[in-house]
Design a protein around this motif. Structure first.
Motif, PDB file in Angstrom:
ATOM      1  N   LEU A   1       0.864  -1.165   0.016  1.00  3.62           N
ATOM      2  CA  LEU A   1      -0.044  -0.017  -0.022  1.00  3.62           C
ATOM      3  C   LEU A   1       0.940   1.105  -0.027  1.00  3.62           C
ATOM      4  O   LEU A   1       1.875   1.434   0.862  1.00  3.62           O
ATOM      5  N   TYR A   2       0.603   2.548  -0.822  1.00  6.80           N
ATOM      6  CA  TYR A   2       1.536   3.222  -1.068  1.00  6.80           C
ATOM      7  C   TYR A   2       1.733   3.968   0.282  1.00  6.80           C
ATOM      8  O   TYR A   2       0.660   4.273   1.088  1.00  6.80           O
ATOM      9  N   ASP A   3       2.967   4.077   0.783  1.00  2.00           N
ATOM     10  CA  ASP A   3       3.256   4.900   1.998  1.00  2.00           C
ATOM     11  C   ASP A   3       4.577   5.596   1.639  1.00  2.00           C
ATOM     12  O   ASP A   3       5.507   5.188   1.201  1.00  2.00           O
TER      13      ASP A   3
ATOM     14  N   ASP B   1       6.489   7.088   3.749  1.00  2.00           N
ATOM     15  CA  ASP B   1       7.852   6.535   4.696  1.00  2.00           C
ATOM     16  C   ASP B   1       8.437   5.359   4.050  1.00  2.00           C
ATOM     17  O   ASP B   1       9.610   5.288   4.182  1.00  2.00           O
ATOM     18  N   LEU B   2       7.526   4.272   3.488  1.00  2.00           N
ATOM     19  CA  LEU B   2       8.135   3.292   2.645  1.00  2.00           C
ATOM     20  C   LEU B   2       8.977   3.714   1.578  1.00  2.00           C
ATOM     21  O   LEU B   2       9.867   3.078   1.369  1.00  2.00           O
ATOM     22  N   GLU B   3       8.315   4.798   0.613  1.00  2.00           N
ATOM     23  CA  GLU B   3       9.289   5.272  -0.329  1.00  2.00           C
ATOM     24  C   GLU B   3      10.576   5.774   0.081  1.00  2.00           C
ATOM     25  O   GLU B   3      11.538   5.512  -0.489  1.00  2.00           O
TER      26      GLU B   3
ATOM     27  N   ASN C   1      -3.737   1.950  -6.286  1.00  2.00           N
ATOM     28  CA  ASN C   1      -2.573   1.750  -5.608  1.00  2.00           C
ATOM     29  C   ASN C   1      -1.482   1.523  -6.857  1.00  2.00           C
ATOM     30  O   ASN C   1      -0.341   2.122  -6.697  1.00  2.00           O
TER      31      ASN C   1
ATOM     32  N   TRP D   1       1.788   4.285  -7.094  1.00  2.00           N
ATOM     33  CA  TRP D   1       3.047   3.953  -7.126  1.00  2.00           C
ATOM     34  C   TRP D   1       4.031   4.311  -8.315  1.00  2.00           C
ATOM     35  O   TRP D   1       5.113   5.001  -8.436  1.00  2.00           O
TER      36      TRP D   1
END
Length: 186
Positions: free
Chosen positions: A49-51, A53-55, A94, A98
C-alpha cells in the motif's frame, strides 16, 4: 502498419473475478482483430500500500517499474474495473499511485511519462444493473486528470455480469459482445 500493442489491466485479481473474465474476453476479441493483447496481472506486481515513509526508506518497488515498462511497451491500454462501493478497486489505484512516484533516470523517463497521452479505454463489471458505471466514471476522471491519459469516449459497463459468461468465458449477449469489441479494438 504495425500491430497495435494493447495492455489489458483487469482491476481485480480475485479468482473468478468478473472483471478478469471480461478482460480475458476482450483480449480474445482484440486478438481476433489482429491486435497484440497482453493481459497484465496487477497483483503479481506485489506492491505494498502506497506510503511515503516506505518510499523514503526503500524507494519505489520493482513492481511499479514493471508496470511502467509494460505501459511504455504498449500503444494503448484497456482497463477493466469492477465496482467496490461505487469506486475503482484499491488494486488499480495503488498501482497507479506507485507509478506516479517513479522519478526520471538517465535510462528511463518518469512514471507519468509512460501514461501521458497514452490512449486508454474503460470497461467495467458488476452483478448489479449499472455494471460498475460509477467506478468507471471515477476512473475516467482519475486517469485524465492525474495521469494525462487520453480516455476514449467509448466505454462499456457490463451489468449483471455474473450472468453474462458461459463456461468457456464467452459473452453470449450480442449487444454486449459488440460494445466490448468496440472498446477493445479501436
Amino acid at each position: 502498419m504495425d500491430t497495435l500493442r494493447l495492455l489489458i489491466l483487469p482491476g481485480s485479481a480475485r479468482a473468478g473475478a468478473l472483471s478478469g473474465r471480461l478482460a480475458a474476453f476482450a483480449a480474445r476479441l482484440a486478438g481476433q482483430q489482429g491486435v497484440q493483447a497482453r493481459l497484465f496481472d496487477l497483483r503479481a506486481l506485489d506492491l505494498p500500500l502506497y506510503d511515503g515513509d516506505l518510499e523514503a526508506a526503500d524507494g519505489v518497488p520493482a513492481g511499479a517499474l514493471a508496470l511502467q515498462a509494460a505501459l511504455r511497451e504498449s500503444d494503448a491500454v484497456l482497463l477493466v474495473t469492477p465496482e467496490y462501493n461505487g469506486f475503482p478497486t484499491p488494486l488499480v489505484i495503488n498501482a497507479f499511485d506507485w507509478l506516479s512516484r517513479i522519478a526520471a533516470t538517465e535510462q528511463y523517463p518518469a512514471g507519468l511519462a509512460a501514461t501521458t497521452n497514452k490512449p486508454v479505454a474503460l470497461l467495467s463489471t458488476s452483478p448489479g444493473p449499472l455494471g460498475g458505471l460509477r467506478a468507471m466514471n471515477t476512473l475516467r476522471q482519475y486517469l485524465q486528470m492525474a495521469f494525462a491519459m487520453l480516455v476514449a469516449p467509448q466505454q462499456f459497463a457490463l451489468g449483471r455480469a455474473h450472468e453474462a459468461f458461459d463456461e468457456q468465458g464467452d459473452c453470449g449477449m450480442r449487444a454486449q459482445r459488440k460494445a466490448c469489441k468496440a472498446c477493445s479494438t479501436r
